[in-house]
Scaffold this active site. Structure first.
Site, PDB file in Angstrom:
ATOM      1  N   GLU A  94     -19.451 -24.266  15.937  1.00  0.00           N
ATOM      2  CA  GLU A  94     -19.347 -23.875  14.537  1.00  0.00           C
ATOM      3  C   GLU A  94     -18.449 -22.664  14.334  1.00  0.00           C
ATOM      4  O   GLU A  94     -18.364 -21.792  15.188  1.00  0.00           O
ATOM      5  CB  GLU A  94     -20.731 -23.528  13.983  1.00  0.00           C
ATOM      6  CG  GLU A  94     -21.689 -24.691  13.968  1.00  0.00           C
ATOM      7  CD  GLU A  94     -23.079 -24.272  13.492  1.00  0.00           C
ATOM      8  OE1 GLU A  94     -23.303 -23.066  13.293  1.00  0.00           O
ATOM      9  OE2 GLU A  94     -23.928 -25.153  13.337  1.00  0.00           O
ATOM     10  N   CYS A 107     -16.052 -16.026  11.561  1.00  0.00           N
ATOM     11  CA  CYS A 107     -16.994 -15.916  12.672  1.00  0.00           C
ATOM     12  C   CYS A 107     -16.810 -17.134  13.571  1.00  0.00           C
ATOM     13  O   CYS A 107     -16.913 -18.275  13.100  1.00  0.00           O
ATOM     14  CB  CYS A 107     -18.424 -15.846  12.133  1.00  0.00           C
ATOM     15  SG  CYS A 107     -19.682 -15.752  13.426  1.00  0.00           S
ATOM     16  N   CYS A 114     -26.204 -21.552  23.831  1.00  0.00           N
ATOM     17  CA  CYS A 114     -26.271 -20.162  24.295  1.00  0.00           C
ATOM     18  C   CYS A 114     -27.366 -20.011  25.345  1.00  0.00           C
ATOM     19  O   CYS A 114     -28.493 -20.472  25.134  1.00  0.00           O
ATOM     20  CB  CYS A 114     -26.558 -19.221  23.124  1.00  0.00           C
ATOM     21  SG  CYS A 114     -26.542 -17.473  23.597  1.00  0.00           S
ATOM     22  N   CYS A 118     -32.288 -16.064  22.319  1.00  0.00           N
ATOM     23  CA  CYS A 118     -33.027 -15.160  21.441  1.00  0.00           C
ATOM     24  C   CYS A 118     -34.066 -15.965  20.661  1.00  0.00           C
ATOM     25  O   CYS A 118     -33.787 -17.085  20.213  1.00  0.00           O
ATOM     26  CB  CYS A 118     -32.079 -14.451  20.486  1.00  0.00           C
ATOM     27  SG  CYS A 118     -30.933 -13.329  21.321  1.00  0.00           S
ATOM     28  N   CYS A 121     -33.141 -17.418  17.171  1.00  0.00           N
ATOM     29  CA  CYS A 121     -31.805 -18.003  17.010  1.00  0.00           C
ATOM     30  C   CYS A 121     -31.823 -19.523  17.132  1.00  0.00           C
ATOM     31  O   CYS A 121     -32.310 -20.076  18.128  1.00  0.00           O
ATOM     32  CB  CYS A 121     -30.862 -17.407  18.060  1.00  0.00           C
ATOM     33  SG  CYS A 121     -29.196 -18.077  17.986  1.00  0.00           S
ATOM     34  N   CYS A 344     -26.825 -19.776  12.259  1.00  0.00           N
ATOM     35  CA  CYS A 344     -25.959 -20.245  13.335  1.00  0.00           C
ATOM     36  C   CYS A 344     -26.606 -21.402  14.090  1.00  0.00           C
ATOM     37  O   CYS A 344     -27.741 -21.322  14.521  1.00  0.00           O
ATOM     38  CB  CYS A 344     -25.658 -19.097  14.293  1.00  0.00           C
ATOM     39  SG  CYS A 344     -24.453 -19.541  15.540  1.00  0.00           S
TER      40      CYS A 344
END
Length: 365
Positions: A94, A107, A114, A118, A121, A344
């Site tokens: 994205e 961004c 990832c 987190c 997230c 995100c």
């Protein structure tokens, strides 16, 4: 065949020069190519009219210019644009374009998924697949500029700021991220100021130390908690690199940097009832007292897979005022793109699900 050709978007400025030298050409040819690609958006060698015809033919035989394709676009009522880009093998990443009065920020993502995971997230919950290549990172900027307009005019850049705050941990894809910053900063490419390119990290302390004095762009630290106990839960990498170690590395980085003007940006996502209390605001102020910084407060952007919630405006304001009263430079990030899956990882997840559903449907016909 295409797969045997060198993708020039996978070359750093130095590697682009080496490529042309290997063809028996003068080094300045690399500057011409960078301009054609990143300042004018040209990918057809035949249109590069300041190159000799025989060189254009040679490039057509040996090279290509390829960026990931946009497969979905969502536009918010507030002007935010979010794109999902196809990087092959059914994987999507994205990019988000955020227009504001004083800047236009893009961004971008640096990994597919990832590994940091987190707790709040959306991307981290989807797991980690791989690092993005250089062409897949810088190609996001190229595709965005194709839509909002190419310009090397210092007074008007459709994309004035690039932040590596999308999917992934940039410092875990260091080689390609550094090469991308070189293209973003190059006068022959996107020609951005070093203060307008930001690498955001969750706190990979050894790599922050490694690049101190060698990479000079703005640094943002995703902190999200004022103590190790809470940060261990919200940002699991803290169990490996605790807060004190990370802040020491950050100090070394900004001491060696011109881009940061002597201070780092602290990113702090506010989660209702988790890290947004007055006690935690006071603890954060104490933690950051000796660190030159500005604090960016980000009310959580809820998504369907998360148990966390956005705090009320009143709680955000009290947290903000506590830090402000302690003498900190504090910003409250306004929520953008609420109507277009702005958290995100949301858009990529939705598009991927639709693609999967379409594949299933096609097999049933």
């Amino acid at each position: 065949m295409t797969e045997n050709k060198v993708n020039l978007m996978d070359l750093s400025p130095k590697e682009m020069t080496e490529f042309f030298v290997s063809l028996g050409e003068k080094p300045f040819r690399s500057q011409q190519l960078l301009r054609w690609i990143y300042q004018f958006g040209v990918t057809d060698f035949a249109e590069m009219t300041n190159l000799r015809k025989d060189l254009r033919v040679k490039l057509q035989e040996k090279a290509r210019i390829a960026a990931p394709e946009i497969v979905s676009e969502q536009r918010s009522a507030d002007g935010t644009i979010k794109w999902a880009l196809d990087i092959g093998d059914g994987q999507l990443v994205e990019s988000v374009f955020i227009p504001e009065e004083s800047r236009n920020t893009l961004c971008i993502s640096t990994q597919v998924g990832c590994p940091v995971k987190c707790a709040f997230c959306r991307t981290g919950q989807g797991g980690f697949n791989r690092n993005l290549t250089l062409s897949e990172i810088i190609g996001q900027v190229f595709r965005a500029e194709t839509i909002v307009g190419f310009s090397n005019n210092e007074e008007y850049k459709p994309i004035s700021n690039v932040v590596m705050m999308g999917m992934g941990e940039p410092l875990l894809n260091l080689k390609n991220v550094v090469a991308a910053t070189e293209i973003l900063l190059s006068d022959y490419a996107f020609a951005l100021s070093k203060r307008r390119v930001t690498i955001s990290t969750s706190g990979v302390a050894p790599i922050i130390e490694k690049i101190a004095g060698k990479v000079d762009v703005a640094l943002a630290l995703s902190l999200h908690a004022p103590n190790d106990e809470l940060r261990n839960k919200l940002v699991p990498i803290n169990q490996k690199y605790p807060i004190d170690e990370v802040l020491t590395a950050v100090r070394h980085y900004i001491d060696a940097s011109n881009a940061n003007c002597g201070r780092v940006t602290i990113e702090y996502v506010l989660l209702d009832g988790i890290n947004d209390g007055l006690e935690q605001a006071a603890e954060l102020a104490s933690l950051l007292r000796e660190l030159p910084c500005k604090i960016n407060l980000i009310p959580f952007n809820p998504h369907e897979d998360s148990p966390y919630r956005r705090p009320s405006g009143n709680r955000v304001e009290k947290f903000y005022r506590t830090l402000l009263d302690q003498g900190f430079t504090v910003m409250k990030r306004s929520t953008r793109g609420d109507d277009i899956s702005a958290a995100c990882g949301q858009l990529a997840g939705q598009v991927k699900n639709r693609m999967h559903e379409q594949e299933i449907a096609s097999t049933r016909r």
